[in-house]
Design a protein around this motif. Structure first.
Motif, PDB file in Angstrom:
ATOM      1  N   THR A 231       0.826  -1.205   0.000  1.00 24.82           N
ATOM      2  CA  THR A 231       0.000   0.000   0.000  1.00 24.82           C
ATOM      3  C   THR A 231       0.862   1.258   0.000  1.00 24.82           C
ATOM      4  N   GLY A 232       1.905   1.275   0.822  1.00 25.15           N
ATOM      5  CA  GLY A 232       2.798   2.436   0.859  1.00 25.15           C
ATOM      6  C   GLY A 232       3.485   2.672  -0.477  1.00 25.15           C
ATOM      7  N   ILE A 233       3.941   1.583  -1.110  1.00 17.80           N
ATOM      8  CA  ILE A 233       4.595   1.713  -2.415  1.00 17.80           C
ATOM      9  C   ILE A 233       3.600   2.213  -3.459  1.00 17.80           C
ATOM     10  N   ALA A 234       2.380   1.684  -3.423  1.00 17.19           N
ATOM     11  CA  ALA A 234       1.367   2.102  -4.405  1.00 17.19           C
ATOM     12  C   ALA A 234       1.029   3.581  -4.250  1.00 17.19           C
ATOM     13  N   ILE A 235       0.919   4.056  -3.015  1.00 17.71           N
ATOM     14  CA  ILE A 235       0.630   5.485  -2.791  1.00 17.71           C
ATOM     15  C   ILE A 235       1.772   6.337  -3.328  1.00 17.71           C
ATOM     16  N   TYR A 236       3.017   5.933  -3.039  1.00 14.99           N
ATOM     17  CA  TYR A 236       4.160   6.722  -3.512  1.00 14.99           C
ATOM     18  C   TYR A 236       4.226   6.742  -5.040  1.00 14.99           C
ATOM     19  N   VAL A 237       4.041   5.582  -5.660  1.00 12.30           N
ATOM     20  CA  VAL A 237       4.109   5.515  -7.124  1.00 12.30           C
ATOM     21  C   VAL A 237       2.997   6.354  -7.759  1.00 12.30           C
ATOM     22  N   ALA A 238       1.785   6.292  -7.184  1.00 13.79           N
ATOM     23  CA  ALA A 238       0.668   7.078  -7.728  1.00 13.79           C
ATOM     24  C   ALA A 238       0.950   8.576  -7.625  1.00 13.79           C
ATOM     25  N   LEU A 239       1.479   9.012  -6.480  1.00 13.02           N
ATOM     26  CA  LEU A 239       1.765  10.443  -6.309  1.00 13.02           C
ATOM     27  C   LEU A 239       2.945  10.874  -7.181  1.00 13.02           C
ATOM     28  N   ALA A 240       3.939   9.994  -7.350  1.00 11.33           N
ATOM     29  CA  ALA A 240       5.065  10.319  -8.231  1.00 11.33           C
ATOM     30  C   ALA A 240       4.596  10.434  -9.677  1.00 11.33           C
ATOM     31  N   ALA A 241       3.688   9.546 -10.099  1.00 11.99           N
ATOM     32  CA  ALA A 241       3.153   9.626 -11.462  1.00 11.99           C
ATOM     33  C   ALA A 241       2.343  10.905 -11.653  1.00 11.99           C
ATOM     34  N   LEU A 242       1.555  11.280 -10.655  1.00 10.96           N
ATOM     35  CA  LEU A 242       0.795  12.535 -10.731  1.00 10.96           C
ATOM     36  C   LEU A 242       1.737  13.727 -10.827  1.00 10.96           C
ATOM     37  N   SER A 243       2.804  13.719 -10.013  1.00 17.35           N
ATOM     38  CA  SER A 243       3.790  14.811 -10.056  1.00 17.35           C
ATOM     39  C   SER A 243       4.452  14.899 -11.425  1.00 17.35           C
ATOM     40  N   HIS A 244       4.833  13.745 -11.980  1.00 16.88           N
ATOM     41  CA  HIS A 244       5.468  13.722 -13.298  1.00 16.88           C
ATOM     42  C   HIS A 244       4.525  14.261 -14.370  1.00 16.88           C
ATOM     43  N   TRP A 245       3.256  13.860 -14.295  1.00 16.68           N
ATOM     44  CA  TRP A 245       2.279  14.282 -15.299  1.00 16.68           C
ATOM     45  C   TRP A 245       2.031  15.783 -15.252  1.00 16.68           C
ATOM     46  N   VAL A 246       2.001  16.346 -14.052  1.00 16.73           N
ATOM     47  CA  VAL A 246       1.727  17.782 -13.913  1.00 16.73           C
ATOM     48  C   VAL A 246       2.953  18.618 -14.266  1.00 16.73           C
ATOM     49  N   LEU A 247       4.138  18.173 -13.850  1.00 19.09           N
ATOM     50  CA  LEU A 247       5.325  19.021 -13.947  1.00 19.09           C
ATOM     51  C   LEU A 247       6.104  18.874 -15.249  1.00 19.09           C
TER      52      LEU A 247
END
Length: 258
Positions: A231-247
């Motif tokens: 769960t912790g890894i999935a949350i981090y990966v999801a937020l990292a993907a969101l950050s990459h997509w926005v930035l």
């Protein structure tokens, strides 16, 4: 190809770790009640899914609710700090006090004043709140002085400067704080569930870990811990993907960092 180069090393290292773990347990004949091999943990995940998956949903729901509340609260207060610096000087020490006080010490106090479910949610919120607030505040203050002077020269209002200059400049640091806050929200939820115990009403993964320990069901303990880690890894990966997509469209350094 670049994606494969990034993901293959950690995947191969993890598979090698599991293979070494399995081999050591079988070669040294370690019983499952002391150290279960990964194959037994996987079988337990399947066999106990009726118990573990509802507990995972409870913990995940609390984590996401705490993270959303921390994001809204952290961003709103950071904007107020950026607009009126005297607010930051007056109230930032309170945020620091909440950050440096261990959540495991705050949780019993919250259980006295709040309903158990609300106390667990508040713990997840408090742990995730500070990194989002601190990073967003720093990001809003990171806009260059020359650009701020240029906005002032053209007569931009305080809110126009905030919307068109400070918020875009703050996005990389905001997402960095969000990634930290995502993991901390999970930690806060687990710590609060451990403190709440049966008072929590709904049983999350922390309660299942403690219950399995009382029953000496070590494979179920490892299975619940594996779900927490995933769960912790999935949350981090999801937020990292969101950050990459926005930035990725305007900040190459931040995009590469994800």
């Amino acid at each position: 190809m670049t994606f494969l180069r990034r993901v293959m090393p950690p995947i191969l290292a993890f598979l090698g770790f599991l293979a070494a773990w399995e081999t050591i347990v079988h070669v040294w004949h370690i019983p499952p009640y002391i150290l279960p091999p990964p194959s037994v943990i996987g079988a337990t995940l399947v066999a106990d899914r009726a118990i573990l998956l509802p507990a995972l949903w409870v913990t995940l729901s609390i984590t996401l609710e705490g993270l959303v509340a921390a994001t809204l609260g952290g961003v709103l207060i950071a904007i107020l700090f950026a607009q009126w610096r005297w607010l930051e000087r007056a109230f930032l020490p309170f945020a620091v006090i909440l950050q440096v006080t261990p959540i495991i010490a705050i949780a019993p106090l919250l259980l006295i004043y709040c309903a158990p479910a609300l106390a667990v949610l508040l713990c997840a919120f408090l742990v995730a709140f500070f990194p989002i607030l601190a990073n967003t505040t720093l990001g809003l203050a990171s806009a260059g002085r020359n650009l701020r002077d240029l906005f002032a020269l053209y007569g931009a209002s305080r809110w126009q400067t905030l919307w068109r200059l400070k918020i875009p400049a703050a996005l990389p640091l905001f997402f960095a704080g969000l990634r930290i806050g995502g993991g901390l929200a999970l930690i806060g939820a687990i710590a609060a569930e451990l403190t709440a115990g049966t008072q929590g009403g709904q049983s999350g993964l922390a309660f299942r870990i403690v219950e399995a320990g009382y029953r000496l069901n070590i494979p179920r303990m490892f299975a619940a811990l594996a779900l927490v880690a995933v769960t912790g890894i999935a949350i981090y990966v999801a937020l990292a993907a969101l950050s990459h997509w926005v930035l990725r469209r305007w900040d190459e350094r931040a995009s590469d960092a994800t």
